[in-house]
Design a protein around this motif. Sequence first.
Motif, PDB file in Angstrom:
ATOM      1  N   ARG A 170       0.823  -1.213   0.000  1.00 54.29           N
ATOM      2  CA  ARG A 170       0.000   0.000   0.000  1.00 54.29           C
ATOM      3  C   ARG A 170       0.854   1.258   0.000  1.00 54.29           C
ATOM      4  N   ARG A 171       1.956   1.227   0.739  1.00 60.65           N
ATOM      5  CA  ARG A 171       2.835   2.396   0.779  1.00 60.65           C
ATOM      6  C   ARG A 171       3.498   2.629  -0.581  1.00 60.65           C
ATOM      7  N   ILE A 172       3.922   1.560  -1.227  1.00 65.46           N
ATOM      8  CA  ILE A 172       4.531   1.699  -2.546  1.00 65.46           C
ATOM      9  C   ILE A 172       3.522   2.278  -3.534  1.00 65.46           C
ATOM     10  N   VAL A 173       2.317   1.745  -3.521  1.00 62.99           N
ATOM     11  CA  VAL A 173       1.280   2.236  -4.430  1.00 62.99           C
ATOM     12  C   VAL A 173       0.969   3.697  -4.141  1.00 62.99           C
ATOM     13  N   ALA A 174       0.870   4.067  -2.869  1.00 64.53           N
ATOM     14  CA  ALA A 174       0.580   5.451  -2.515  1.00 64.53           C
ATOM     15  C   ALA A 174       1.674   6.390  -3.011  1.00 64.53           C
TER      16      ALA A 174
ATOM     17  N   VAL B 133       3.141   8.135 -11.353  1.00 62.02           N
ATOM     18  CA  VAL B 133       3.524   7.019 -12.223  1.00 62.02           C
ATOM     19  C   VAL B 133       2.501   5.884 -12.165  1.00 62.02           C
ATOM     20  N   PHE B 134       1.709   5.829 -11.091  1.00 68.87           N
ATOM     21  CA  PHE B 134       0.570   4.925 -11.034  1.00 68.87           C
ATOM     22  C   PHE B 134      -0.685   5.795 -11.154  1.00 68.87           C
ATOM     23  N   THR B 135      -1.539   5.452 -12.095  1.00 67.82           N
ATOM     24  CA  THR B 135      -2.671   6.337 -12.383  1.00 67.82           C
ATOM     25  C   THR B 135      -4.014   5.665 -12.193  1.00 67.82           C
TER      26      THR B 135
ATOM     27  N   SER C  31      -6.254   1.512  -3.488  1.00 71.54           N
ATOM     28  CA  SER C  31      -6.401   0.569  -2.380  1.00 71.54           C
ATOM     29  C   SER C  31      -6.845  -0.798  -2.865  1.00 71.54           C
ATOM     30  N   GLU C  32      -7.851  -0.796  -3.754  1.00 73.36           N
ATOM     31  CA  GLU C  32      -8.355  -2.055  -4.293  1.00 73.36           C
ATOM     32  C   GLU C  32      -7.294  -2.754  -5.144  1.00 73.36           C
ATOM     33  N   ALA C  33      -6.529  -1.961  -5.887  1.00 72.97           N
ATOM     34  CA  ALA C  33      -5.490  -2.544  -6.739  1.00 72.97           C
ATOM     35  C   ALA C  33      -4.401  -3.189  -5.889  1.00 72.97           C
ATOM     36  N   ALA C  34      -3.986  -2.520  -4.816  1.00 73.36           N
ATOM     37  CA  ALA C  34      -2.961  -3.088  -3.948  1.00 73.36           C
ATOM     38  C   ALA C  34      -3.440  -4.391  -3.317  1.00 73.36           C
ATOM     39  N   ARG C  35      -4.704  -4.410  -2.893  1.00 74.91           N
ATOM     40  CA  ARG C  35      -5.266  -5.625  -2.298  1.00 74.91           C
ATOM     41  C   ARG C  35      -5.333  -6.754  -3.328  1.00 74.91           C
ATOM     42  N   ALA C  36      -5.740  -6.420  -4.541  1.00 75.99           N
ATOM     43  CA  ALA C  36      -5.848  -7.435  -5.599  1.00 75.99           C
ATOM     44  C   ALA C  36      -4.483  -7.994  -5.971  1.00 75.99           C
ATOM     45  N   ILE C  37      -3.477  -7.145  -6.009  1.00 76.53           N
ATOM     46  CA  ILE C  37      -2.126  -7.593  -6.347  1.00 76.53           C
ATOM     47  C   ILE C  37      -1.617  -8.585  -5.306  1.00 76.53           C
TER      48      ILE C  37
ATOM     49  N   ILE D 151       1.492  -7.885 -14.826  1.00 73.97           N
ATOM     50  CA  ILE D 151       0.071  -7.756 -14.499  1.00 73.97           C
ATOM     51  C   ILE D 151      -0.140  -6.708 -13.412  1.00 73.97           C
ATOM     52  N   ALA D 152       0.728  -6.706 -12.402  1.00 72.16           N
ATOM     53  CA  ALA D 152       0.601  -5.747 -11.307  1.00 72.16           C
ATOM     54  C   ALA D 152       0.771  -4.313 -11.810  1.00 72.16           C
ATOM     55  N   LEU D 153       1.780  -4.074 -12.629  1.00 71.94           N
ATOM     56  CA  LEU D 153       1.994  -2.726 -13.154  1.00 71.94           C
ATOM     57  C   LEU D 153       0.842  -2.301 -14.058  1.00 71.94           C
ATOM     58  N   ASP D 154       0.323  -3.230 -14.848  1.00 70.99           N
ATOM     59  CA  ASP D 154      -0.825  -2.909 -15.698  1.00 70.99           C
ATOM     60  C   ASP D 154      -2.042  -2.542 -14.861  1.00 70.99           C
ATOM     61  N   SER D 155      -2.257  -3.260 -13.763  1.00 72.03           N
ATOM     62  CA  SER D 155      -3.436  -2.993 -12.941  1.00 72.03           C
ATOM     63  C   SER D 155      -3.349  -1.629 -12.261  1.00 72.03           C
ATOM     64  N   LEU D 156      -2.136  -1.136 -12.062  1.00 74.98           N
ATOM     65  CA  LEU D 156      -1.939   0.187 -11.472  1.00 74.98           C
ATOM     66  C   LEU D 156      -1.883   1.284 -12.526  1.00 74.98           C
ATOM     67  N   ARG D 157      -2.012   0.886 -13.795  1.00 70.92           N
ATOM     68  CA  ARG D 157      -1.914   1.831 -14.915  1.00 70.92           C
ATOM     69  C   ARG D 157      -0.618   2.619 -14.803  1.00 70.92           C
ATOM     70  N   PHE D 158       0.473   1.857 -14.786  1.00 68.70           N
ATOM     71  CA  PHE D 158       1.809   2.428 -14.672  1.00 68.70           C
ATOM     72  C   PHE D 158       2.094   3.337 -15.853  1.00 68.70           C
ATOM     73  N   ARG D 159       2.441   4.581 -15.554  1.00 70.27           N
ATOM     74  CA  ARG D 159       2.761   5.571 -16.582  1.00 70.27           C
ATOM     75  C   ARG D 159       4.272   5.770 -16.622  1.00 70.27           C
ATOM     76  N   ARG D 160       4.847   5.382 -17.731  1.00 69.18           N
ATOM     77  CA  ARG D 160       6.275   5.560 -17.891  1.00 69.18           C
ATOM     78  C   ARG D 160       6.613   7.035 -18.022  1.00 69.18           C
ATOM     79  N   ARG D 161       7.844   7.366 -17.710  1.00 69.55           N
ATOM     80  CA  ARG D 161       8.308   8.736 -17.917  1.00 69.55           C
ATOM     81  C   ARG D 161       8.148   9.069 -19.400  1.00 69.55           C
ATOM     82  N   GLY D 162       7.479  10.144 -19.689  1.00 71.61           N
ATOM     83  CA  GLY D 162       7.201  10.482 -21.074  1.00 71.61           C
ATOM     84  C   GLY D 162       5.716  10.507 -21.350  1.00 71.61           C
ATOM     85  N   GLY D 163       4.917  10.003 -20.370  1.00 70.09           N
ATOM     86  CA  GLY D 163       3.489  10.215 -20.467  1.00 70.09           C
ATOM     87  C   GLY D 163       2.636   9.043 -20.849  1.00 70.09           C
ATOM     88  N   LYS D 164       3.210   7.886 -21.261  1.00 71.74           N
ATOM     89  CA  LYS D 164       2.400   6.763 -21.684  1.00 71.74           C
ATOM     90  C   LYS D 164       2.278   5.756 -20.554  1.00 71.74           C
TER      91      LYS D 164
END
Length: 232
Positions: free
Chosen positions: A162-166, A173-175, A180-186, A215-228
Amino acid sequence: MAGQTRGTKQPSKARSEETGFGFESDPGADWRHYEELKLSPFLEAALEEFGAHGYHGGSVRAIANRVGVTLPTLYYHHGSKQDLLVTLLMGSMHDVLVRCRHALEEAGERPADQLANVVECITLYMTHRRRLAFLDGEIRSLEPENRERYRAQREELSVMLRRIVADGIEDGVFTTPYPSEAARAILSMCQAAATWYRPEGPLTETEVGRRYVTIALDSLRFRRRGGKTKAS
């Protein structure tokens, strides 16, 4: 300090209560490496008995028979069936926490790297030590005081994620709108690997770990540096 999430102190390392029972020593920086775990004969027999019949279905006499000792001898080393279960669960939780602390420290300051290391670490533990990890379902069989002790240890994994996600949300970078739900699901996804993974299957432990990181990064909608986002 590298590897700590912002605004928090790294938890002090718990001392193992299982010295001499066969649980692994601190792996240090080599948290991805696993040797064969050689539990004491009593704990190995209890693990086999609980795995085959569950805690309530398992018999102390059957455990003694598996070891080839009398009941008084078993009770001399472990005072009760409950003590065997507590020792197995607490030893397992101690080992995964020690590995995850090293994984977090190695990752540095970037939340995405921290998330990747911790998810990989938990998944590797659940696949390499699946017989022990599978016992987590027996938390319902613990006596109240033992259950609270175990839950307090298990909560550290949840808090770590949870702290990492927060931090990742704060950095942008996580969008995901549901951190909270994503961290629990991961965490649930990683823990569930112990119930289905088999070494004779098509994937190695390492491959499962890497896939779960994606899968974990996808569920957090990880945004790479550069905007995607990673999923883009």
